[in-house]
Each structure stands twice: as structure tokens, then as C-alpha cells.
Write a protein that holds these residues in place. Sequence first.
Motif, PDB file in Angstrom:
ATOM      1  N   LEU A  69     -12.631  -5.891   8.389  1.00  0.00           N
ATOM      2  CA  LEU A  69     -11.414  -5.938   7.568  1.00  0.00           C
ATOM      3  C   LEU A  69     -10.192  -6.264   8.423  1.00  0.00           C
ATOM      4  N   ASN A  70     -10.143  -5.650   9.622  1.00  0.00           N
ATOM      5  CA  ASN A  70      -9.007  -5.911  10.518  1.00  0.00           C
ATOM      6  C   ASN A  70      -8.944  -7.373  10.924  1.00  0.00           C
ATOM      7  N   ASN A  84       0.017   4.378   3.314  1.00  0.00           N
ATOM      8  CA  ASN A  84       0.941   3.819   4.327  1.00  0.00           C
ATOM      9  C   ASN A  84       2.288   3.404   3.770  1.00  0.00           C
ATOM     10  N   PRO A  93       7.954  -6.057   2.866  1.00  0.00           N
ATOM     11  CA  PRO A  93       7.363  -7.369   3.212  1.00  0.00           C
ATOM     12  C   PRO A  93       8.194  -8.547   2.705  1.00  0.00           C
ATOM     13  N   ARG A 134       3.480  -3.239  -3.563  1.00  0.00           N
ATOM     14  CA  ARG A 134       4.004  -3.799  -2.312  1.00  0.00           C
ATOM     15  C   ARG A 134       3.129  -4.970  -1.848  1.00  0.00           C
ATOM     16  N   LEU A 169      -5.303  -8.439  11.549  1.00  0.00           N
ATOM     17  CA  LEU A 169      -4.705  -7.303  12.250  1.00  0.00           C
ATOM     18  C   LEU A 169      -5.251  -7.240  13.671  1.00  0.00           C
ATOM     19  N   PHE A 215      -4.093   0.407   1.880  1.00  0.00           N
ATOM     20  CA  PHE A 215      -4.712   1.290   2.873  1.00  0.00           C
ATOM     21  C   PHE A 215      -5.188   2.580   2.222  1.00  0.00           C
ATOM     22  N   GLN A 216      -6.164   3.177   2.892  1.00  0.00           N
ATOM     23  CA  GLN A 216      -6.686   4.442   2.389  1.00  0.00           C
ATOM     24  C   GLN A 216      -5.565   5.483   2.278  1.00  0.00           C
ATOM     25  N   ASP A 273      -8.612  -1.181   2.094  1.00  0.00           N
ATOM     26  CA  ASP A 273      -9.407  -0.359   3.011  1.00  0.00           C
ATOM     27  C   ASP A 273      -9.587   1.021   2.379  1.00  0.00           C
ATOM     28  N   PHE A 309      -2.111  -5.916   1.803  1.00  0.00           N
ATOM     29  CA  PHE A 309      -2.966  -4.818   2.287  1.00  0.00           C
ATOM     30  C   PHE A 309      -2.834  -3.580   1.413  1.00  0.00           C
ATOM     31  N   ARG A 321      -0.144 -13.206   7.661  1.00  0.00           N
ATOM     32  CA  ARG A 321      -0.358 -11.905   6.983  1.00  0.00           C
ATOM     33  C   ARG A 321       0.661 -11.745   5.873  1.00  0.00           C
ATOM     34  N   ASN A 322       1.903 -12.092   6.199  1.00  0.00           N
ATOM     35  CA  ASN A 322       2.984 -11.888   5.239  1.00  0.00           C
ATOM     36  C   ASN A 322       2.829 -12.816   4.027  1.00  0.00           C
TER      37      ASN A 322
END
Lengths: 404, 233
Positions: free
Chosen positions: B48-49, B93, B107, B154, B54, B89-90, B166, B87, B81-82
Motif C-alpha cells: 500500500l505504501n 489521521n 490537501p 479529505r 509513500l 488511514f486506519q 489502510d 488516502f 500523491r496530491n
Amino acid sequence: MLETGLILRALARNKIGALLIALQIALTMTIMVNAIFMIQDRQQQMQRKSGLDEKNSFYLTNTVFGQDYNIQAHLQTDLHTIRNTPGVVDAIQINAIPLSSSGWSMALQHEPGEDKDAVGTAIYMVDDHAINSMGLTLVAGANFQPEDVELRKEGQSTWPAKTIITQAFAENLYPDNWQSAVGKTVYISQTQPIQIIGIVAALQAPWNGWNGVERSMLVPFQRESKGSYYFIRTEAGRRDELMPIIEKTLAESDKKRIIRRVTTIEDTRERSYRQHNATNKILTTVVITLTLITGFGIVGLAIFSINRRTKQIGTRRALGATKGQIMRYFMMENFIISTFGIIIGCFGAVALNMWLVNTFNLSPISFQLVAFGVITLFIVGQLAVLYPARKAAMIAPATATRTI
Amino acid sequence: MLIMKNINKIFQTADIQTHALRDFCLQVNEGDFVSVTGPSGSGKTTFLNIAGLLETFSNGEFLLDGEDVGKLNDNGRSRMRNEKIGFIFQGFNLIPDLNLYDNVDVPLRYRGFNAKERKFRIEQNLERVGLASRMKHLPSQLSGGQQQRVAIARALATDPRFLLADEPTGNLDSEMAQSVMSLLEDINQQGTTIIMVTHDAQLAQRAKRTIQVKDGKVSELENISRQHNQAIA
């Protein structure tokens, strides 16, 4: 794109640390600006001209202990000897040495009488060689003539008929036209008339901390005293060579007196301002230390806040922030905190200065100095945050997906 | 389209070499919803990273939307990425000091949109996840499920081609997990490609495709669509 708004709102929810650093910056600014101001003030004092030919002048004390000693005759012999020593420009007997911190003072007034306004002045008892011996510059009027010089007995309370004063003193007595002082009669010891016959550009009083240090007067007196100073000016560059020669000549010529304290004017100046120099060094150390402590405080706060926000920084990177944008975030955050602290610091600096001005009669702080403080602290802040900000920029984007 | 060919990721410490991914191959097409499962330490997070740019990879070929990721520098990866990846996250974040509006804004500011454009996108996406009325709230004032919805808003605000999740339901109770999952399905139906790493076999089954990672490799590839599953059921 700058994130000023977001940084401000995030800071507003985490006030304490930022506020403490801002206050530290404010305090540093307040103290720094005023300390530098005091340092500058002292430096200006130290740079004032004494009016003397300092490089080529020295003095010594002549203390008579012999009984039935003809002071007047020996004085003339001594002056004749010194003035005729090759390399000597001129010499005088004098009652006090400029900047030596011990001397005589009197006051002059426009009108005779007990309750009239009088202006204080240092008084130097000299003869017609004074201007040449001290290296003074006559800017108006004339010098004393040999016949003007009177013998002053121990404890005598009358004064000669003529005086030469400094320009600063003339400006004080005649603010509208200092040159008009020449020929005027003023009063010394409240009632005794004394005529101003000349004006010298500058001659400082013995006391550097006195606000009238530029006000001095010369009177044509040779003192019949058992203790006196001889002030000697040599040709350029010959002072050090002549000091021991003259000391030895005088000491050997007459065994009923002691020649002591052969001292240069440069040494006298150094001693006079030793406390100023020491204070300036201490203040400089305080300013540097305080600025460093503030710098370290900024580094500490930034590192702490970055460590606390590692995951957040990783997330920002994951959301597309470049390393540069992360660095800019922390630089901007510091800039905002600094701005806040510096604004308070400006008020603090001016307030403290106003207190100093009122309490110690100092002049007000200059705009340039405040501007210097502002710029310095912004630079210190940005430099201090540079390392932590770089550290933050190095946080890997993958930190965002770590579950710690 | 995401194409990984023989991707290797080797972590090198002083005396140990760890192969996190070994000749990893995968193709994810436009509009896919791929769930990635596998035991702990299998390499799913590393995958995933790398998929989310990432982390860099040791060797192999990785094309994202036709662009060779291996040739991008750090700034290039940030930009990609942007622009192309969202993303989830679990742990959500979210930035705790910023309200929902500002969180979604982060972002968008990196993208350099003007204030009007940002406002439109923030409101639109908070509306989309049903939290428009709470945009001035702080994350701490929301439930876990709501926080994850903000994180989704987001992620969507930049209109990404890929949404990488994730363990998006890992910190949620089952009811909230179902609702977040439904939201992801809606998003996928509207055209966003989703790659989701999860432990939860049941949730994994709701994706159109499920792959399993084992010892750094794609060990099994199931090309069964959810609709097909449902038809069988």
C-alpha cells in the motif's frame, strides 16, 4: 501556498507553548534593545573628546615634604627644566587632571548675589602655557598673558580677573550666541567679577559621569601648594621616551620632594571609563546569552512540537506536502510566534526605555535600534527553527500508515 | 490504471536483508475496487505504501496512470500523491487542532487551489459524507465513524483517481464499519478506483476483486465481482 490561516488556528488551540516562547522573545527584545541602547550611550560617552592632546600628554605629581621650601621658586625652576627638555612641547602646573575623577568645581553666574542662578563648572588653575601644554584649541578671544598669572596662596578665596572657558560652557551661559561670551563679565564665588577673555573648543571636567562634563574654565593661577600636578605635552611619539627622563630629572634635581604617579592621559581615560567598559562587556554578555537562550527555547519548542506531530507531518506528506512545504510550515509558525513576541517586545522596549529616560535622564531610544531588535529576533527565530524544520521535512510520508 | 511489474522491496539493516515484496505483480484497472488481505507481516502495508507513493521500491516497474513512478523525485511523488491519490488511514489521521473544514482544506492548499475553489470542494465533500452541518467541529467532538467520514471527504476533495484505504474500518465497531464500507462502495460506483487493505475477510468480500498477499507476493487472485458473489448467494 502559505498556510497562515491554518497555522494560526492550530496555534490558537495550543497556546501555552507558543505563548511562552512569544513572551520570551518579547522579554529578550525588551532587554536586548535597552541593553544595546545603554551600551551605545556609554560608547558615545567614551568617544567624547577630552580636548587634550591625549596621545602625547602625561602628568605627574609633585609632593613637597621639605621644611622652609620655596615652592614658588622651585615651581619656576621645574617648569623651566621641563619646558627646555628636548622633545617637550610645553608644560604647566595644574590643580586637577581631566577625566581623573578628582578635581575642583565652582559656579559662574550672570548677576552677583547669593540667590542668583549659577552654572557649575570644573576649574583648572593654570598659567599662560595651558593652551599649548594641553593641546587645546582657542576658538574665540585670546590666551592669558604672563602678567595675568597670579600666585595663589593656600586657602586663598579671591579669584583672578580673567578666565578662559570651554565652548560648551559659553553655549550654556549665552545660548543665543556663545561667541558673545568673550569680553563679558560674570561672577564667581557669587560676588567676584571675572571676565571671559577666551573660549576653547573643548576641555572636559575630571568627572566623566557629570552631565556638565563639557563645562570647564581656566583661571591664571599658579598655586603655592605642597602638592600639585605637572601636565606635560611632548612632540608626537616621544611621550613614552620622555616620561622616565623627566621623572628622573625632577627627582634628582631636588631631594625635598617626591615625584610620583607618572601617568599618561590615555591611561587616565582608560581608568576613567573602566567601569563603563566592564558594564558594556557585562551587558553584551547578557544580550548574547539571552538571545542564545531564546534561540535554544525556539529550537526546543519546535523539536518538541515536531516529535509530538510526527504522524501528522507524515500525513501531510501523504496528502501531498513537499519537503519544502513542511519546512515552510514550521518556519511560518515560528514567524507568527516571533511576530507576536516582537510586537509585545516593541512595546516593552519602549516602555522600559521611557522608564530609563525618566529615572536616569537618558536620551530616548532610536527607531533604528528598535528596528535592529526586530530584524535580529526574526533572524534568530528563523535560524533557530531551521534545524527542527529540516528534521520535520525529513519525516517519511510512510509514517502516516504506521500504527503507533 | 495501476501496473506493478516485478516490484521488489528490500529493507536492509546492518546484517539482515528483509524482502518485504518479492516480484510483486498487479494490475488495477480504472473503476476497480480491490481488497488486499493477508496475514500480518505479509507485505500488504508495504504494498500500500508503494502503491500510494509513500515509500520507494528497490526495483521493478510501477506505472501509475501511465507515469513511471520510479523516475519521479521526492517532489514529483508529492505532487502525484496530491493529484492522483487519496488516502484513508486506519487511525483516521485527522489533524486534531483543526476543525473539519480546515482538515479537508489541507490537501487542497497543497494543490494550490484558490479560496473559492477550496470552499466549494470542502463543502461539497463534507456534504457527500453527511457532515456538512458539523464543519466547525473538531475531530475530537466526533465519533470514530464520523472521523473516518471526514478523512474520506479529505481524500475525495482533490478528485483523486485512486483511493487507498489502510484498514479503514479497523478502529470502528461493526455498525460504523458497515456504514463506512457502504460509503466506499458508493464512491467506487461513482468512478473512483479503490484499493483497500483489510484484515476483515467479510469486508474484503464486498470488494469487486480480492487479492491475497503472502510472503511479499500476490499468492491468489480472485476475479470475482461482488455482484457475481451476490448472484451466487
